[in-house]
Design a protein around this motif. Structure first.
Motif, PDB file in Angstrom:
ATOM      1  N   ILE A 420       0.819  -1.212   0.000  1.00  0.00           N
ATOM      2  CA  ILE A 420       0.000   0.000   0.000  1.00  0.00           C
ATOM      3  C   ILE A 420       0.857   1.269   0.000  1.00  0.00           C
ATOM      4  O   ILE A 420       0.371   2.347   0.298  1.00  0.00           O
ATOM      5  N   ALA A 421       2.126   1.158  -0.335  1.00  0.00           N
ATOM      6  CA  ALA A 421       3.023   2.318  -0.312  1.00  0.00           C
ATOM      7  C   ALA A 421       2.621   3.332  -1.371  1.00  0.00           C
ATOM      8  O   ALA A 421       2.079   2.994  -2.429  1.00  0.00           O
ATOM      9  N   THR A 422       2.891   4.603  -1.079  1.00  0.00           N
ATOM     10  CA  THR A 422       2.576   5.663  -2.041  1.00  0.00           C
ATOM     11  C   THR A 422       3.610   5.675  -3.170  1.00  0.00           C
ATOM     12  O   THR A 422       4.667   5.071  -3.086  1.00  0.00           O
ATOM     13  N   GLU A 423       3.291   6.421  -4.226  1.00  0.00           N
ATOM     14  CA  GLU A 423       4.141   6.456  -5.413  1.00  0.00           C
ATOM     15  C   GLU A 423       5.137   7.606  -5.395  1.00  0.00           C
ATOM     16  O   GLU A 423       5.833   7.834  -6.387  1.00  0.00           O
ATOM     17  N   THR A 424       5.195   8.342  -4.281  1.00  0.00           N
ATOM     18  CA  THR A 424       6.061   9.528  -4.223  1.00  0.00           C
ATOM     19  C   THR A 424       7.507   9.203  -4.565  1.00  0.00           C
ATOM     20  O   THR A 424       8.141   9.878  -5.392  1.00  0.00           O
ATOM     21  N   LEU A 425       8.045   8.169  -3.956  1.00  0.00           N
ATOM     22  CA  LEU A 425       9.464   7.845  -4.149  1.00  0.00           C
ATOM     23  C   LEU A 425       9.719   7.345  -5.572  1.00  0.00           C
ATOM     24  O   LEU A 425      10.715   7.732  -6.206  1.00  0.00           O
ATOM     25  N   VAL A 426       8.837   6.503  -6.081  1.00  0.00           N
ATOM     26  CA  VAL A 426       9.014   5.975  -7.440  1.00  0.00           C
ATOM     27  C   VAL A 426       9.030   7.120  -8.448  1.00  0.00           C
ATOM     28  O   VAL A 426       9.925   7.217  -9.302  1.00  0.00           O
ATOM     29  N   ALA A 427       8.042   8.004  -8.335  1.00  0.00           N
ATOM     30  CA  ALA A 427       7.948   9.118  -9.282  1.00  0.00           C
ATOM     31  C   ALA A 427       9.176  10.015  -9.196  1.00  0.00           C
ATOM     32  O   ALA A 427       9.711  10.474 -10.221  1.00  0.00           O
ATOM     33  N   GLY A 428       9.659  10.269  -7.992  1.00  0.00           N
ATOM     34  CA  GLY A 428      10.825  11.125  -7.820  1.00  0.00           C
ATOM     35  C   GLY A 428      12.092  10.508  -8.390  1.00  0.00           C
ATOM     36  O   GLY A 428      12.920  11.211  -9.003  1.00  0.00           O
ATOM     37  N   LEU A 429      12.274   9.213  -8.203  1.00  0.00           N
ATOM     38  CA  LEU A 429      13.454   8.536  -8.743  1.00  0.00           C
ATOM     39  C   LEU A 429      13.440   8.528 -10.272  1.00  0.00           C
ATOM     40  O   LEU A 429      14.476   8.731 -10.922  1.00  0.00           O
ATOM     41  N   VAL A 430      12.266   8.309 -10.836  1.00  0.00           N
ATOM     42  CA  VAL A 430      12.141   8.338 -12.304  1.00  0.00           C
ATOM     43  C   VAL A 430      12.497   9.721 -12.819  1.00  0.00           C
ATOM     44  O   VAL A 430      13.188   9.880 -13.841  1.00  0.00           O
ATOM     45  N   GLU A 431      12.061  10.750 -12.117  1.00  0.00           N
ATOM     46  CA  GLU A 431      12.355  12.126 -12.529  1.00  0.00           C
ATOM     47  C   GLU A 431      13.857  12.414 -12.465  1.00  0.00           C
ATOM     48  O   GLU A 431      14.371  13.241 -13.224  1.00  0.00           O
TER      49      GLU A 431
END
Length: 557
Positions: A420-431
């Motif tokens: 249930i983790a949020t996508e904040t970290l994934v999106a930031g790493l992709v950026e």
């Protein structure tokens, strides 16, 4: 010729069993000695006094045979045994010793000051049963220390210890104590205190001699009352600890420690235990069971851990299996851990495959905060990156480097985390130019409801505070146990958690300055200290939140 009781028995024929008389201290489990813990770990049979039974039991092996020392005489009394009923009881365990078993007899306080333990030792000696003694912190010494009452001041101060707990006050000879100037440390029954004070005055002690009375000393239920010999009975009745027109909440047969003498006047300056910022607070910690911190205890609190989240393996383990294989084969430049549970999940997979921390060689490791970092260190891995600012996904991104094809031969990051983790970290790493393998390492599900008495305490104001460490702990606690009572202090780890609490109709009293359990506990302690200081400055009695009821009266000082 067979050896007599006083003969030297050859080493080879001496039985390996023995009885250990062990002092368990006055009540605080932290006062057990290192030697006591060592002996308890080797116990086959445990005979425990009730006050400290729970504290000593946790240090014994799982299969230890348990006996209550108060019940033992009635159950095992033998006619004609050594030294009376208490000694008769211990003789029934002699066959266990002769069979090579280790019987540990724990005594509240110190066995050298316990008359019943002395009778049992004599029974062992007369029967030729090997025994040893492990001293403990005596109640008559430990309790005054926790009450902030020093027993000596300067050279030559006389201190006398009195045990009047086993006889009526009128039967005790106070005549040789009334006329002396010594500090008296009296172990007696609560109900005997008024007559004992009267007897001391009649024997020559000044009526205005200070007295302190401590109930349940060295525990987080400790209460100390101060008075003089002349006013003691009235003070205890006003505090509702002695029978009065209003029923007393304390068993008048309870043993207490009283200190009589001028040293009691030092208590306002030296009271260190009962003045802790959260002393005696019952605090609900709704976290996963293996993560509930013990820091609150250092502030005097009594944490009750009620898991609201259960951690389970992912439904499809193939993702994690491929990820672990990728770690070993060099697929990743980085692995980022966002929780202790993620570290635990990867560690368990490593152990399943026969791997250890060496499998991280050549891979950079990131941790979202100090708690997760410590879990990695315990695993044998020192993180390369821990946020220097906010300990969160956003804080981790602040310090995460841009992908540079010159310096980074691989552009992929492994992110094992909750379902249930949020996508904040994934999106930031992709950026930042990285590719991310977002892998479900574990699932979080709502835990089972706590026992009925815990649910009633939550809804009825039985807890002084609740600490929430995430929005999910708010939702899950309310879901499985109901909404905390409005007298309960609500402490939240961050703004998002506080917002969720308010959406559920809760008043947020404490907000951590940083998103960590340590900061949250410190913030709650600061709140408790400010609350105590405000009451003291206003000349009011200091109440715990759960105690503050219309018409309630307490005179503990």
């Amino acid at each position: 010729m067979s050896p007599t009781k006083h003969s030297v028995v050859p080493t080879g024929s001496r039985p390996s069993g023995q009885v250990t008389f062990l002092g368990a201290g006055p009540g605080d489990p932290g006062l057990l000695t290192l030697r006591a813990v060592e002996v308890l770990s080797a116990a086959d049979v445990l005979v425990a006094d009730p006050l400290t039974a729970a504290a000593v039991r946790v240090h014994c092996p799982a299969g230890v045979e348990l006996h209550d020392a108060q019940v033992l005489p009635e159950t095992f009394a033998l006619d004609g045994a050594f030294g009376g009923d208490g000694a008769a009881a211990i003789t029934r365990l002699f066959p266990a010793v002769q069979a090579g078993r280790h019987v540990v007899r724990t005594v509240d306080g110190d066995p050298g000051l316990d008359g019943r333990a002395a009778e049992e030792m004599l029974a062992c000696a007369q029967a030729g049963i090997p025994f040893q003694v492990v001293p403990g912190v005596a109640q008559s010494v430990g309790v005054p220390a926790y009450a902030g009452v020093p027993l000596r001041a300067g050279v030559g101060t006389d201190v006398r210890f009195v045990d009047a707990s086993h006889c009526p006050p009128e039967a005790y000879d106070w005549s040789n104590l009334g006329g002396c100037d010594a500090t008296l440390v009296v172990r007696t029954r609560l109900s005997s205190l008024p007559l004992s004070a009267t007897a001391l005055v009649a024997s020559g002690r000044k009526p205005d001699t200070p007295v302190s009375v401590t109930l349940e000393g060295t525990t987080t239920r400790q209460r100390t009352y101060t008075a003089t010999l002349a006013t003691l009975a009235a003070e205890l009745k006003a505090a509702r600890v002695l029978p009065s027109p209003v029923s007393a909440p304390v068993n008048p047969a309870s043993n207490v420690i009283a200190v009589v003498g001028e040293q009691v006047n030092s208590r306002p300056a030296l009271s260190w235990f009962e003045t802790k910022p959260l002393f005696g607070w019952n605090i609900l910690v709704p976290r996963t069971k293996d993560q509930a911190g013990a820091q609150l205890r250092s502030y005097g609190a009594v944490p009750s851990e009620v898991p609201t989240i259960a951690v389970e393996p992912p439904r499809t383990p193939q993702q994690m299996e491929r990820a672990i294989k990728g770690l070993v084969t060099g697929r990743y430049e980085w692995i980022a851990f966002t929780s202790v549970n993620a570290v635990k999940a990867v560690r368990e997979k490593f152990e399943e495959y026969g791997l250890d921390a060496r499998a991280f060689a050549g891979i950079k490791v990131a941790a979202v905060g100090e708690t997760t970092s410590q879990a990695l260190v315990d695993f044998g891995v020192k993180p390369d990156l821990v946020p220097t600012g906010e300990q969160s996904a956003a804080g981790l991104l602040e310090d995460w480097p841009l992908y540079d094809p010159v310096f980074d031969p691989i552009d992929r990051v492994l992110l094992p985390r909750a379902d249930i983790a949020t996508e904040t970290l994934v999106a930031g790493l992709v950026e930042l130019g990285w590719e991310v393998d977002d892998v479900t390492a574990y699932r979080t599900v709502r835990a089972s409801p706590p026992p009925a008495e815990t649910r009633e305490a939550i809804k009825g104001g039985g807890f002084d505070a609740v600490i929430f460490t995430s929005s999910s702990t708010v939702r899950n606690l309310v879901g499985i146990a109901g909404k905390p009572h409005n007298v309960t202090v609500i402490a939240c780890i961050g703004p998002a958690t506080a917002k969720t609490a308010e959406e559920h109709g809760l008043r947020v009293d404490v907000l951590a300055p940083a998103p960590s359990v340590t900061a949250l506990a410190e913030a709650l302690a600061d709140f408790g200290a400010a609350r105590r200081d405000a009451a003291t400055q206003a000349g009011e009695q200091v109440y715990r939140p759960s105690e503050r009821r219309p018409g309630s009266r307490r005179k503990a000082r």
